[in-house]
Enzyme design. Sequence first.
Site, PDB file in Angstrom:
ATOM      1  N   TYR A 153       1.010  -1.131  -0.157  1.00  0.00           N
ATOM      2  CA  TYR A 153       0.005   0.153  -0.033  1.00  0.00           C
ATOM      3  C   TYR A 153       1.132   1.269   0.022  1.00  0.00           C
ATOM      4  O   TYR A 153       0.710   2.169  -0.628  1.00  0.00           O
ATOM      5  CB  TYR A 153      -0.792  -0.210   1.330  1.00  0.00           C
ATOM      6  CG  TYR A 153      -1.794   1.091   1.280  1.00  0.00           C
ATOM      7  CD1 TYR A 153      -3.084   1.360   0.657  1.00  0.00           C
ATOM      8  CD2 TYR A 153      -1.887   2.029   2.385  1.00  0.00           C
ATOM      9  CE1 TYR A 153      -3.935   2.199   0.512  1.00  0.00           C
ATOM     10  CE2 TYR A 153      -2.589   3.086   2.317  1.00  0.00           C
ATOM     11  CZ  TYR A 153      -3.841   3.093   1.567  1.00  0.00           C
ATOM     12  OH  TYR A 153      -4.797   4.223   1.593  1.00  0.00           O
ATOM     13  N   LYS A 157       1.127   4.288  -2.772  1.00  0.00           N
ATOM     14  CA  LYS A 157       0.651   5.806  -2.501  1.00  0.00           C
ATOM     15  C   LYS A 157       2.031   6.678  -2.727  1.00  0.00           C
ATOM     16  O   LYS A 157       2.005   7.606  -3.081  1.00  0.00           O
ATOM     17  CB  LYS A 157       0.385   5.904  -1.078  1.00  0.00           C
ATOM     18  CG  LYS A 157      -1.157   4.908  -0.931  1.00  0.00           C
ATOM     19  CD  LYS A 157      -1.982   5.651  -1.815  1.00  0.00           C
ATOM     20  CE  LYS A 157      -3.448   4.994  -1.414  1.00  0.00           C
ATOM     21  NZ  LYS A 157      -4.404   5.664  -2.480  1.00  0.00           N
TER      22      LYS A 157
END
Length: 243
Positions: A153, A157
């Site tokens: 993740y 990002k």
Amino acid sequence: MTRTVIVTGGSRGIGREIAVGFAKKGYNVTISYAGNDSAAAETEKLCKDNGAAEVVLFKGDVADEKACEELVKTTAEKFGQIDVLVNNAGITRDGLLARMSAEDFDSVIATNLRGAFLMSKLVTKSMMKQRYGRIVNISSVVGVHGNAGQANYSASKAGIIGMTKSIAKELASRNITVNAVAPGMIATDMTAVLTDAQKEKINSSIPAKRMGEPADVANAVLFLADENSSYITGQVLGVDGGL
Ligand code: NAP
């Protein structure tokens, strides 16, 4: 002139609040989502009740190029132009590195990063022609600082941030701005999985001493997407209570 926005992952959480924010400004709103029909229908009603010119719901996977093409085509045919894209769709598949499968790495990168890439590429053509556009990408505070258990993740990002800055440089001369918003802990389904003890621990580490609300993020997105924000591009705006 009625402006048009596409909000990916607009059925719930932060995306819903963003969609309603544009509805309040009288936009045509296209909401993409993965599969939660009832949540999407609820958001559609909220948008209509809050002043949206028109609303289109689109079910499809942002990691799938054909689905993205269809989403952009449907919106362009219905509304004539696309002024704002908010790349908000995102998922988590958390786990420590040693236990993280390659599938969990790939699926998070595909939805969060590839999806934003595909959508940005697809809307850019018409934005360049009309010499106007706003792209706002939803990153995360963990894309800047990292977080144990979120290698996939955080990478997605952080990738969003690099992509935002690169595309911003490519499109600035066409009056198209590209910015990112990096939320901290926001109260949505994504964070509802945390236990009360975990939430308490997190809250105590946030200078504002509380989690944020989806409206806090929507407010930042609306600011960056505003016509008057034309000289702000390639930026990452933290919405994290001082984290
Ligand atoms: P959420 O409540 O879990 O909602 C996720 C949304 O994305 C839903 O509308 C979902 O559709 C859609 N979606 C998921 N996978 C998709 C796919 N493959 N194709 C199209 N749509 C897809 O999440 P959230 O908390 O609102 O998060 C929104 C964004 O903010 C994400 O990018 C997230 O990473 C980011 N963010 C969140 C936080 C936080 O604390 N919540 C913090 C920093 C950043 P369905 O309803 O159909 O499933």
